[in-house]
Design an enzyme around this catalytic site. Structure first.
Site, PDB file in Angstrom:
ATOM      1  N   TYR A 129       1.035  -0.759   0.206  1.00  0.00           N
ATOM      2  CA  TYR A 129      -0.305  -0.180   0.388  1.00  0.00           C
ATOM      3  C   TYR A 129       0.637   1.035   0.120  1.00  0.00           C
ATOM      4  CZ  TYR A 129      -4.189  -2.560   0.818  1.00  0.00           C
ATOM      5  OH  TYR A 129      -5.271  -3.429   0.641  1.00  0.00           O
ATOM      6  N   TYR A 163      -4.656 -10.992  -1.797  1.00  0.00           N
ATOM      7  CA  TYR A 163      -3.294 -10.507  -1.505  1.00  0.00           C
ATOM      8  C   TYR A 163      -2.555 -10.938   0.110  1.00  0.00           C
ATOM      9  CZ  TYR A 163      -2.477  -6.667   2.369  1.00  0.00           C
ATOM     10  OH  TYR A 163      -1.792  -5.570   3.542  1.00  0.00           O
ATOM     11  N   ARG A 184      -5.749 -12.506   2.098  1.00  0.00           N
ATOM     12  CA  ARG A 184      -6.814 -12.073   2.281  1.00  0.00           C
ATOM     13  C   ARG A 184      -7.811 -12.502   0.755  1.00  0.00           C
ATOM     14  NH1 ARG A 184      -9.075  -7.070   3.150  1.00  0.00           N
ATOM     15  NH2 ARG A 184     -10.587  -8.573   3.511  1.00  0.00           N
ATOM     16  N   HIS A 187      -8.710  -7.027  -3.235  1.00  0.00           N
ATOM     17  CA  HIS A 187      -9.790  -6.690  -2.438  1.00  0.00           C
ATOM     18  C   HIS A 187      -9.848  -4.813  -3.444  1.00  0.00           C
ATOM     19  CE1 HIS A 187      -6.698  -6.619   0.102  1.00  0.00           C
ATOM     20  NE2 HIS A 187      -7.646  -5.249   0.861  1.00  0.00           N
ATOM     21  N   HIS A 189     -10.593  -1.522  -1.766  1.00  0.00           N
ATOM     22  CA  HIS A 189     -11.269  -0.558  -0.600  1.00  0.00           C
ATOM     23  C   HIS A 189     -12.225   1.000  -0.899  1.00  0.00           C
ATOM     24  CE1 HIS A 189      -9.529  -2.644   2.461  1.00  0.00           C
ATOM     25  NE2 HIS A 189      -8.634  -2.382   1.959  1.00  0.00           N
TER      26      HIS A 189
HETATM   27  C1  MBD Z   1      -5.093  -4.709   4.658  1.00  0.00           C
HETATM   28  O1  MBD Z   1      -5.336  -4.403   3.871  1.00  0.00           O
HETATM   29  C2  MBD Z   1      -6.679  -4.828   4.489  1.00  0.00           C
HETATM   30  O2  MBD Z   1      -7.606  -4.731   3.905  1.00  0.00           O
HETATM   31  C3  MBD Z   1      -7.539  -5.480   6.407  1.00  0.00           C
HETATM   32  C4  MBD Z   1      -8.523  -5.705   6.806  1.00  0.00           C
HETATM   33  C5  MBD Z   1      -6.239  -5.748   7.285  1.00  0.00           C
HETATM   34  C6  MBD Z   1      -4.883  -6.327   6.558  1.00  0.00           C
HETATM   35  C7  MBD Z   1      -4.818  -5.736   5.956  1.00  0.00           C
HETATM   36 FE    FE Z   2      -6.845  -4.087   2.418  1.00  0.00          FE
END
Ligand code: MBD
Ligand code: FE
Length: 260
Positions: A129, A163, A184, A187, A189
Site C-alpha cells: 500500500y 493479498y 486475504r 480487494h 477499498h
Molecule cells: C489489509 O489490506 C486489509 O484490507 C485488512 C482488512 C487488514 C490488513 C490489511
Molecule cells: Fe486492504
C-alpha cells in the site's frame, strides 16, 4: 464513554480472557510469552493491523450491515481528486491486469445519489500500500472521485490479486506460530459518502480468488464478490485505447439516509 460502559465492557473482556486462561490451563511460560508478544506488537506499530484483522469485522457487522465491510488499517485521508476519465493514480508500468469498474451510487431506497464521493484505495500487485509500505510512490492506487448527475461512475485501475498481510513482523510471527495463513482475497477499498447519508465503508472482491472463503480478516460478504468479464478482441482494446486485454465489472453502492 461513560464509567459504567467502560466497567461493563472492559470488565466482561477481562472475565472472558480469565476464563480462557483457566480453561486452557495457561502456564507461566505462556503468560510471559504473551506479554512479550504484545509488547513487541506495539513496538512494531502492528496494533491497528492486529485489531482490524481479528476484531473489526464484528464491530462492522453491528454498526454497518449489508453492503459494507471493514476499513482495515491502511486508509489514508486526503487522496488526490481525480479528473475525468477516472484512472486511479499508478506507475506507467503498474503490474496487473487492467480493470474497468463502473457502477452507481444509489440510496437504499433505490434513488441515484448525484455527486456522491468515492474514496478508493488498494494494494499494488505485490501487496504494498502506498503511504504505508516502502515501494510505491505517494498516493499510488489511491484517489477520490465523484459520481455524475445520475449517480454513475467509471474508473480504471488494476485487478487486485490475492493479498497477504505485511510480513516480517509480529503479526506474521503469530499466524505462522498458530499454523494459519496470512491471506486475504484481492480487494478494492472504498468509503462512499454524500450529504444526508451515512458514509459506506466497504470492499469489493472477485470471483475465482482462492481466499474468498478463508479471509484472514473475516471480511468477505457475498454481495461484495463481483464477476469479471474479460475483453481481449482487438476492437474492444482499440475502443478503450488499450494495448492489452482488460476486465470489466460493475457494482451498485447503496447509501443509507441519515436518521432514517
Ligand atoms: C489489509 O489490506 C486489509 O484490507 C485488512 C482488512 C487488514 C490488513 C490489511
Ligand atoms: Fe486492504
Amino acid at each position: 464513554m461513560s464509567t459504567e460502559r467502560i466497567a461493563t465492557v472492559v470488565g466482561d473482556l477481562i472475565r472472558r480472557i480469565n476464563d480462557a486462561i483457566d480453561e486452557h490451563e495457561v502456564t507461566y511460560d505462556e503468560y510471559h510469552a504473551a506479554m512479550n508478544y504484545l509488547i513487541r506488537l506495539g513496538e512494531a506499530g502492528e496494533w491497528p493491523l492486529f485489531l482490524d484483522v481479528f476484531f473489526e469485522h464484528t464491530v462492522e457487522r453491528l454498526n454497518q450491515g449489508e453492503g459494507g465491510t471493514i476499513r482495515g488499517p491502511y486508509y489514508v485521508p486526503d487522496a488526490p481528486w481525480l479528473e475525468h476519465p477516472y484512472v486511479l493514480p499508478q506507475r506507467d508500468d503498474e503490474k496487473g491486469d487492467v480493470l474497468i469498474l463502473s457502477g452507481t451510487v444509489h440510496s437504499t431506497g433505490g434513488r441515484p445519489v448525484p455527486g456522491a464521493v468515492l474514496d478508493m484505495w488498494q494494494a499494488d500487485a505485490d501487496t504494498y500500500y502506498s503511504n504505508v509500505q516502502e515501494g510505491p510512490p505517494p498516493f499510488n492506487l489511491r484517489g477520490r472521485m465523484t459520481a455524475d448527475d445520475n449517480g454513475e461512475f467509471e474508473v480504471r485501475t488494476i485487478v487486485p490479486p490475492s493479498y497477504h498481510l505485511p510480513r516480517g513482523g509480529p503479526m506474521e510471527e503469530l499466524l505462522n506460530a498458530a499454523g494459519w495463513h496470512d491471506f486475504r482475497p484481492g480487494h478494492l477499498h472504498f468509503v462512499v459518502s454524500a450529504d444526508g447519508y451515512e458514509p459506506l465503508i466497504t470492499q469489493l472482491y472477485f470471483e475465482g480468488d482462492r481466499y474468498l472463503d478463508s479471509d484472514v480478516a473475516s471480511a468477505v460478504k457475498p454481495e461484495l464478490v463481483l464477476g469479471l468479464r474479460k475483453h481481449d478482441s482487438p476492437e474492444e482494446m482499440e475502443a478503450r485505447g488499450l494495448k492489452k486485454p482488460f476486465f470489466t465489472t460493475t457494482h451498485e453502492f447503496r447509501l443509507k439516509p441519515q436518521d432514517g
